[in-house]
Design a protein around this motif. Sequence first.
Motif, PDB file in Angstrom:
ATOM      1  N   ASP A  72      12.068   1.789  -7.762  1.00 30.59           N
ATOM      2  CA  ASP A  72      10.676   1.424  -8.009  1.00 30.59           C
ATOM      3  C   ASP A  72      10.480  -0.078  -7.847  1.00 30.59           C
ATOM      4  OD1 ASP A  72       9.764   4.004  -8.598  1.00 30.59           O
ATOM      5  OD2 ASP A  72      10.398   3.838 -10.686  1.00 30.59           O
ATOM      6  N   GLN A  73      11.558  -0.798  -7.613  1.00 32.27           N
ATOM      7  CA  GLN A  73      11.469  -2.250  -7.490  1.00 32.27           C
ATOM      8  C   GLN A  73      10.930  -2.640  -6.118  1.00 32.27           C
ATOM      9  OE1 GLN A  73      15.383  -3.814  -8.377  1.00 32.27           O
ATOM     10  NE2 GLN A  73      14.923  -3.818 -10.573  1.00 32.27           N
ATOM     11  N   VAL A  74      10.026  -3.610  -6.134  1.00 28.10           N
ATOM     12  CA  VAL A  74       9.436  -4.118  -4.895  1.00 28.10           C
ATOM     13  C   VAL A  74       9.403  -5.634  -4.973  1.00 28.10           C
ATOM     14  CG1 VAL A  74       7.416  -4.101  -3.383  1.00 28.10           C
ATOM     15  CG2 VAL A  74       7.914  -2.114  -4.805  1.00 28.10           C
ATOM     16  N   HIS A  75       9.883  -6.286  -3.938  1.00 28.08           N
ATOM     17  CA  HIS A  75       9.752  -7.737  -3.883  1.00 28.08           C
ATOM     18  C   HIS A  75       8.276  -8.028  -3.646  1.00 28.08           C
ATOM     19  CE1 HIS A  75      10.186 -11.896  -2.847  1.00 28.08           C
ATOM     20  NE2 HIS A  75      11.486 -11.835  -3.101  1.00 28.08           N
ATOM     21  N   ALA A  76       7.657  -8.704  -4.598  1.00 26.14           N
ATOM     22  CA  ALA A  76       6.206  -8.926  -4.542  1.00 26.14           C
ATOM     23  C   ALA A  76       5.824 -10.209  -3.818  1.00 26.14           C
ATOM     24  CB  ALA A  76       5.631  -8.906  -5.953  1.00 26.14           C
ATOM     25  N   GLY A 114       1.479 -10.665  -5.371  1.00 25.36           N
ATOM     26  CA  GLY A 114       1.879  -9.534  -6.191  1.00 25.36           C
ATOM     27  C   GLY A 114       0.718  -8.815  -6.869  1.00 25.36           C
ATOM     28  N   VAL A 115      -0.431  -9.469  -6.979  1.00 27.80           N
ATOM     29  CA  VAL A 115      -1.583  -8.810  -7.612  1.00 27.80           C
ATOM     30  C   VAL A 115      -2.032  -7.586  -6.817  1.00 27.80           C
ATOM     31  CG1 VAL A 115      -2.394 -10.940  -8.706  1.00 27.80           C
ATOM     32  CG2 VAL A 115      -3.341 -10.251  -6.498  1.00 27.80           C
ATOM     33  N   TRP A 116      -1.686  -7.522  -5.538  1.00 29.64           N
ATOM     34  CA  TRP A 116      -2.111  -6.398  -4.698  1.00 29.64           C
ATOM     35  C   TRP A 116      -1.174  -5.204  -4.810  1.00 29.64           C
ATOM     36  CZ3 TRP A 116      -6.851  -7.229  -3.973  1.00 29.64           C
ATOM     37  CH2 TRP A 116      -7.310  -8.525  -3.827  1.00 29.64           C
ATOM     38  N   LEU A 117      -0.105  -5.374  -5.545  1.00 28.59           N
ATOM     39  CA  LEU A 117       0.847  -4.296  -5.788  1.00 28.59           C
ATOM     40  C   LEU A 117       0.523  -3.682  -7.146  1.00 28.59           C
ATOM     41  CD1 LEU A 117       3.391  -2.877  -4.702  1.00 28.59           C
ATOM     42  CD2 LEU A 117       4.731  -4.632  -5.883  1.00 28.59           C
ATOM     43  N   GLU A 133       0.835  -1.204   0.000  1.00 22.72           N
ATOM     44  CA  GLU A 133       0.000   0.000   0.000  1.00 22.72           C
ATOM     45  C   GLU A 133       0.870   1.256   0.000  1.00 22.72           C
ATOM     46  OE1 GLU A 133      -3.464   2.240  -0.258  1.00 22.72           O
ATOM     47  OE2 GLU A 133      -3.048   0.145  -0.693  1.00 22.72           O
ATOM     48  N   TRP A 134       2.008   1.213   0.679  1.00 20.62           N
ATOM     49  CA  TRP A 134       2.958   2.336   0.686  1.00 20.62           C
ATOM     50  C   TRP A 134       3.350   2.670  -0.762  1.00 20.62           C
ATOM     51  CZ3 TRP A 134       4.912   5.065   4.890  1.00 20.62           C
ATOM     52  CH2 TRP A 134       6.036   5.862   4.659  1.00 20.62           C
ATOM     53  N   VAL A 135       3.713   1.643  -1.524  1.00 22.77           N
ATOM     54  CA  VAL A 135       4.110   1.838  -2.918  1.00 22.77           C
ATOM     55  C   VAL A 135       2.894   2.204  -3.778  1.00 22.77           C
ATOM     56  CG1 VAL A 135       5.067   0.662  -4.952  1.00 22.77           C
ATOM     57  CG2 VAL A 135       6.142   0.366  -2.710  1.00 22.77           C
ATOM     58  N   ASN A 136       1.756   1.591  -3.528  1.00 23.92           N
ATOM     59  CA  ASN A 136       0.541   1.914  -4.281  1.00 23.92           C
ATOM     60  C   ASN A 136       0.173   3.391  -4.158  1.00 23.92           C
ATOM     61  OD1 ASN A 136       0.301  -0.745  -5.118  1.00 23.92           O
ATOM     62  ND2 ASN A 136      -1.286  -1.264  -3.637  1.00 23.92           N
ATOM     63  N   SER A 156       2.441   5.684  -3.984  1.00 23.14           N
ATOM     64  CA  SER A 156       3.609   6.372  -4.558  1.00 23.14           C
ATOM     65  C   SER A 156       4.524   6.990  -3.516  1.00 23.14           C
ATOM     66  CB  SER A 156       3.169   7.444  -5.576  1.00 23.14           C
ATOM     67  OG  SER A 156       2.461   6.842  -6.625  1.00 23.14           O
ATOM     68  N   TYR A 157       4.588   6.402  -2.333  1.00 24.82           N
ATOM     69  CA  TYR A 157       5.519   6.880  -1.322  1.00 24.82           C
ATOM     70  C   TYR A 157       6.890   6.267  -1.584  1.00 24.82           C
ATOM     71  CZ  TYR A 157       1.472   8.751   1.141  1.00 24.82           C
ATOM     72  OH  TYR A 157       0.344   9.446   1.481  1.00 24.82           O
ATOM     73  N   PRO A 158       7.958   6.924  -1.147  1.00 27.91           N
ATOM     74  CA  PRO A 158       9.311   6.499  -1.529  1.00 27.91           C
ATOM     75  C   PRO A 158       9.759   5.209  -0.854  1.00 27.91           C
ATOM     76  CG  PRO A 158       9.429   8.282   0.059  1.00 27.91           C
ATOM     77  CD  PRO A 158       7.975   8.127  -0.298  1.00 27.91           C
ATOM     78  N   ILE A 159      10.533   4.450  -1.624  1.00 29.89           N
ATOM     79  CA  ILE A 159      11.231   3.272  -1.108  1.00 29.89           C
ATOM     80  C   ILE A 159      12.666   3.361  -1.610  1.00 29.89           C
ATOM     81  CG2 ILE A 159       9.242   1.753  -0.808  1.00 29.89           C
ATOM     82  CD1 ILE A 159       9.898   0.555  -3.579  1.00 29.89           C
ATOM     83  N   VAL A 160      13.554   2.654  -0.934  1.00 31.27           N
ATOM     84  CA  VAL A 160      14.973   2.673  -1.296  1.00 31.27           C
ATOM     85  C   VAL A 160      15.503   1.249  -1.411  1.00 31.27           C
ATOM     86  CG1 VAL A 160      15.409   4.951  -0.277  1.00 31.27           C
ATOM     87  CG2 VAL A 160      15.700   2.889   1.120  1.00 31.27           C
ATOM     88  N   ASP A 161      16.609   1.105  -2.148  1.00 31.50           N
ATOM     89  CA  ASP A 161      17.258  -0.194  -2.274  1.00 31.50           C
ATOM     90  C   ASP A 161      18.243  -0.401  -1.122  1.00 31.50           C
ATOM     91  OD1 ASP A 161      19.585   1.250  -2.932  1.00 31.50           O
ATOM     92  OD2 ASP A 161      19.436   0.785  -5.075  1.00 31.50           O
TER      93      ASP A 161
END
Length: 168
Positions: free
Chosen positions: A147-151, A157-160, A130-133, A135-140
């Motif tokens: 923009d990569q997220v382990h699904a 992963g359908v919820w991302l 939901e954080w990514v949905n 558009s809040y920031p994430i880092v590697d």
Amino acid sequence: MKSKILIGLIFFMGIFSSNAQSKVSSSSYNLLLKTMLDHSVEEINVDEALRRPDAVFLDTRSFDEYAVSHIPASKWVGFEEFDIEKVSDLEKGTPIIVYCSIGYRSEKITKQLVESGFTNIYNLYGGIFEWVNRSYPIVDSYGNPTDQVHAYSRKWGVWLSRGEKIYQ
């Protein structure tokens, strides 16, 4: 007159925005979360969490998931590997927001932390998905924006709905 209506609308929305369960990006995702979680711990939605710069974020996903991306400045504590010693440096009253992919694993760790005496602790409703949905920031793993997220899996992963899904 318009300003009074606007203020009233903002107040009305504020009342309902405090309910973490109503603050995910889709009604079907919300239904999943209502059934998957037991809601036995305090929950916080991502919008409220973003407004908590004083909070420590704990990531309860696997280290591989965390290495792909995580919420900036979060601390990895894992789920399978979790041990209360990993948070021994935190005061019991420290504001803490615990998260995983959708909130299931983090809810279990949040319970353990509450049972260990932590008093200002929340499960992130909807998790990093939901954080990514929103558009809040994430880092590697190097602290660089990504923009990569382990699904987690193709099923989850359908919820991302945003970001680049990574499956390992």
